[in-house]
Design a protein around this motif. Structure first.
Motif, PDB file in Angstrom:
ATOM      1  N   ARG A  99      -7.145   9.728   0.489  1.00 11.56           N
ATOM      2  CA  ARG A  99      -7.004   8.389   1.074  1.00 11.56           C
ATOM      3  C   ARG A  99      -7.969   8.201   2.232  1.00 11.56           C
ATOM      4  O   ARG A  99      -8.601   7.147   2.366  1.00 11.56           O
ATOM      5  N   ASP A 123      -8.896   4.425  -0.065  1.00 10.85           N
ATOM      6  CA  ASP A 123      -8.163   3.737  -1.133  1.00 10.85           C
ATOM      7  C   ASP A 123      -6.853   4.481  -1.377  1.00 10.85           C
ATOM      8  O   ASP A 123      -6.840   5.580  -1.954  1.00 10.85           O
ATOM      9  N   ARG A 144       0.846  -1.187   0.000  1.00 10.78           N
ATOM     10  CA  ARG A 144       0.000   0.000   0.000  1.00 10.78           C
ATOM     11  C   ARG A 144       0.885   1.240   0.000  1.00 10.78           C
ATOM     12  O   ARG A 144       1.875   1.305   0.735  1.00 10.78           O
TER      13      ARG A 144
END
Length: 603
Positions: free
Chosen positions: A107, A112, A3
């Motif tokens: 975010r 996401d 991520r």
């Protein structure tokens, strides 16, 4: 699954911004378009003192209330003087900060990280933002956006953690955003919509959490309005709305297909709803807003509603910023700076949704993002080059709008600064042909002839400049300059009555401007017309109580006429507004010696 995290994203964003804007930061100059007024000729940014700080917090620029922006200019000057590289580098650093804050904000709201990284990357290199990064005077937009985004994130922390400290932090950061530029008032409706989007819009007494933000918004709207009073009457409500909707459609198109970008987007045709250029954007905007309202009322497509509103709302405060020096504009790149986040996020969410069920979606997404960033970065680099200097900036504007008189006038002004006098005259003459009611190019030609010693030609062009005022364009403070300079030349030729007539004509225009009355007062005083001078200067300070030179000269005239008590009170006002101005303190002591005990109550 990996991520994206802030340190990695920050490094990539910094590299992108450096690659796109680095050469321009090193080589671009200040431009003679607001940089002159806000930076180059602005004495208040050349020192950091109680006097200068007091001035920036109690005055306009001359239209906007931007004290924190001006304070940032003071810091720039204190550290590096008038280096354009330092001013541009500061803007670029603020742009980098904003891209990182946008990453964190998107975010948090979308949950996401990849969508957030994509939005931040596209925001970092979008050519529509080249103006905001490379125009030193656009500091108000980068600085205000940084504080607004920080306030938004602090509010989210407050909502997530229920900690009042974060709410106080959000309010404090909003205050800073408003001090940088008042358009940050849009944060309040954005917070309301976000809480609706996340399903936690409070009711009843719960709405009090918005009260501090609302109070600040109202206060700063009231502060901002006096600075805009000269610009507001130029267009009516319908014309303003039509121009705004044309601008909204333009921004949406430019974010998707950024071509034909320029420093100004002039409205050269009549503003009429029956014209296609207004009818189609108005229909599109009304239908879009109606669809979003219906969807919101039904609780559907909440992400589309929220991010569309995040595009529209930041554009609303700028709907009134549609006029400058008598010209009308329907858009300006920097106005889409914050608004672009809404469109970019919608695009990223849409692509992510399309790719959700596709094989190799990560690879495809990476290729699409890299391609988009590459194309936008290349276009931004090209756009950055148009900001190299005043000449390149307005040459690009003239290419996009060949009939735009202001562009040719400003090209001429730049050519004059580099001693290309023939080239300057060519541009000024072109501007007079395109807009016979634009007095500035006539005035510029007159000044060139005067400098050449061509008295007869200079007087002819000065007369033409004055005659042009108010014919096809609104009368503006800048247009009145033609009266002053014509009057000064007539004064130099010994034609006193003709010179005074020009200054009287400027003061008599429908636009009551303090400088016009001040200049009339100075000239009337020069030629022994003390009573007329007093009336003019009193009018100047009535219109602009902070106009220190007018009040100082008025005190001198009061003293000459034996009105010593009034002279003393005027000097006290000067001293309170601008401590240390000229010889105010010395004159006060002299008057105290004359007035004796009568001066004590006022002192």
């Amino acid at each position: 699954m990996f991520r994206p995290r802030l340190p990695h994203v920050a490094a990539i964003l910094a590299a992108l911004i450096a690659a796109v804007y680095g050469p321009a930061i090193l080589h671009n100059e200040f431009v003679l378009f607001d940089d002159t007024v806000l930076i180059l000729d602005n004495d208040t940014i050349r020192e950091i003192s109680w006097r200068s700080i007091r001035h920036i917090f109690t005055s306009y620029d001359p239209e906007l209330y931007i004290p924190l922006t001006l304070f940032s200019f003071q810091i720039n000057h204190a550290l590096s003087g008038m280096s354009p590289q330092a001013f541009h580098a500061t803007n670029a650093l603020l742009h980098l900060l904003n891209t990182m804050l946008i990453f964190l904000l998107v975010r948090r709201i979308t949950r996401d990280g990849w969508v957030a990284a994509a939005v931040a990357s596209l925001f970092a290199v979008h050519p529509l933002h080249a103006e905001t990064v490379l125009w030193a005077s656009a500091r108000k937009d980068t600085l205000s956006t940084a504080f607004l985004l920080g306030s938004w994130l602090a509010y989210l922390r407050f909502r997530d953690a229920a900690s009042r400290r974060w709410l106080l932090g959000s309010v404090a950061l909003l205050l800073c955003a408003l001090l940088a530029k008042v358009t940050a008032v849009v944060l309040l409706p954005l917070l309301l919509l976000m809480d609706w989007y996340e399903g936690r819009l409070p009711r009843g007494r719960g709405l009090l959490i918005y009260l501090p933000h609302a109070v600040l918004a109202v206060i700063f709207i009231l502060i901002a309005l006096p600075g805009k009073t000269l610009a507001l009457p130029i267009l009516g409500p319908l014309e303003t709305a039509l121009l705004a909707m044309k601008g909204w459609v333009f921004y949406a198109r430019a974010l998707v297909w950024p071509s034909g970008l320029a420093v100004t987007y002039s409205q050269l045709t009549p503003i009429d709803i029956l014209r296609v250029e207004f009818l189609l954007p108005a229909a599109a905007a009304v239908l879009a807003v109606a669809a979003l309202v219906i969807a919101a009322m039904r609780g559907r497509a909440k992400a589309i509603v929220f991010w569309s509103a995040a595009f529209f709302l930041p554009l609303v405060p700028n709907a009134l910023n549609n006029a400058k020096n008598g010209f009308i504009f329907f858009a300006s790149d920097r106005y889409a700076y914050l608004a672009s986040v809404g469109v970019l996020t919608l695009a990223a969410l849409g692509v992510a949704r399309l790719l959700r069920t596709m094989p190799y979606r990560s690879a495809i997404a990476g290729i699409l993002l890299a391609t988009s960033v590459g194309i936008l970065g290349w276009r931004a680099k090209v756009q950055a080059n148009t900001w190299r200097n005043t000449g390149t900036l307005f040459e690009n504007a003239a290419r996009q709008y060949p009939d735009f008189a202001l562009a040719y006038n400003n090209i001429g002004g730049y050519r004059k600064t580099i001693k290309d006098i023939d080239g300057a005259l060519e541009m000024f003459l072109r501007a007079t042909e395109l807009e016979p009611g634009f007095s500035r190019p006539f005035l510029n030609i007159a000044n060139i002839e005067r400098e050449r010693g061509n008295t007869a030609a200079a007087l002819e062009w000065y007369a033409r400049a004055v005659a042009a005022i108010g014919t096809t364009m609104p009368v503006t403070p800048d247009a009145l300059t033609a009266y002053y300079e014509y009057g000064q030349m007539l004064d130099g030729l010994g034609r006193v009555d003709d010179a005074l007539a020009q200054f009287r004509a400027a003061a008599a225009r429908d636009l009551p401007h303090p400088e016009a009355f001040y200049n009339l007062g100075v000239m009337a005083h020069k030629y022994g017309k003390a009573d007329e001078a007093i009336v003019a200067l009193e009018r100047a300070v009535d219109l602009a109580p902070e106009f220190t030179p007018a009040r100082y000269r008025l005190a001198s005239l009061y003293a000459e006429k034996g009105r010593l008590r009034e002279a003393y009170e005027a000097l006290l006002d000067v001293q309170s507004r601008t401590p240390g101005y000229e010889q105010t303190e010395e004159h006060l002591r002299q008057l105290e010696g004359i007035l004796g005990n009568d001066a004590a109550p006022a002192r």
